[in-house]
Scaffold this motif. Structure first.
Motif, PDB file in Angstrom:
ATOM      1  N   GLY A 116       1.121  -1.603  -0.350  1.00 51.39           N
ATOM      2  CA  GLY A 116      -0.172  -0.180   0.040  1.00 51.39           C
ATOM      3  C   GLY A 116       0.941   1.162  -0.047  1.00 51.39           C
ATOM      4  O   GLY A 116       2.286   1.225   0.447  1.00 51.39           O
ATOM      5  N   PHE A 162      -5.229   7.370   2.809  1.00 48.69           N
ATOM      6  CA  PHE A 162      -5.014   5.984   1.819  1.00 48.69           C
ATOM      7  C   PHE A 162      -4.926   6.756   0.625  1.00 48.69           C
ATOM      8  O   PHE A 162      -5.152   7.636  -0.079  1.00 48.69           O
ATOM      9  N   ALA A 214      -3.317   0.364  -3.428  1.00 46.65           N
ATOM     10  CA  ALA A 214      -2.595  -0.939  -3.048  1.00 46.65           C
ATOM     11  C   ALA A 214      -2.879  -1.496  -3.704  1.00 46.65           C
ATOM     12  O   ALA A 214      -3.102  -1.206  -5.077  1.00 46.65           O
ATOM     13  N   VAL A 246      -6.902  -6.605  -1.423  1.00 44.34           N
ATOM     14  CA  VAL A 246      -6.499  -4.893  -1.209  1.00 44.34           C
ATOM     15  C   VAL A 246      -7.146  -4.714  -0.116  1.00 44.34           C
ATOM     16  O   VAL A 246      -7.696  -4.972   0.344  1.00 44.34           O
ATOM     17  N   THR A 271      -7.110  -1.062   2.098  1.00 43.40           N
ATOM     18  CA  THR A 271      -6.928   0.363   2.135  1.00 43.40           C
ATOM     19  C   THR A 271      -6.811   1.229   2.875  1.00 43.40           C
ATOM     20  O   THR A 271      -6.158   2.027   3.714  1.00 43.40           O
ATOM     21  N   TYR A 325      -1.548  -2.655   7.534  1.00 41.35           N
ATOM     22  CA  TYR A 325      -0.453  -2.773   7.237  1.00 41.35           C
ATOM     23  C   TYR A 325       0.447  -3.240   8.705  1.00 41.35           C
ATOM     24  O   TYR A 325       0.555  -1.781   9.335  1.00 41.35           O
TER      25      TYR A 325
END
Length: 125
Positions: A34, A46, A49, A105, A107, A112
């Motif tokens: 990301g 964000f 990603a 994926v 966001t 993470y």
């Protein structure tokens, strides 16, 4: 995995800039990636990603159609191509990684586990 972001700098609005995120310590192909940014005086947000395989991507509405996220697992590198940047894209940009499966994926930054150190992007008008 350790992440090293690079490629930031000063760019004119309407130009282009390419950010790279180099991974070491682990094979990047095991991780979804990301990109996030923190504009001056604002919270993290964000940007884009890409899935572990590279088959799925997601973008913030503010960059859709201008930025492209990609990855080269053989080179352990993820890339954010910034085309037609605007002054409001000025921020510190961070790459992040998390273990992921297939085409997933994420966001949310809380998803993470590993983060690079950030690279400054300044867009002049």
């Amino acid at each position: 995995v350790q992440l090293q972001a690079s490629g930031g700098g000063l760019v004119q609005a309407g130009g282009s800039l390419r950010l790279s995120c180099k991974a070491s310590g682990r094979t990047l192909s095991n991780y979804a990636m990301g990109w996030f940014r923190q504009p001056p005086g604002k919270e993290h947000e964000f940007v884009a990603a890409i899935s572990r395989s590279g088959g799925s991507t997601s973008y913030a509405d503010s960059v859709k159609g201008r930025f492209t996220v990609s990855r080269d697992n053989a080179r352990n590198t993820a890339t954010l191509q910034m085309n037609s940047p605007k002054p409001e894209d000025t921020a510190v940009y961070y790459c992040a990684a998390r273990r992921g499966a297939g085409t997933a994926v994420w966001t949310g930054e809380e998803r993470y586990d590993f983060w690079g150190q950030g690279t400054q992007v300044t867009v002049s008008s």
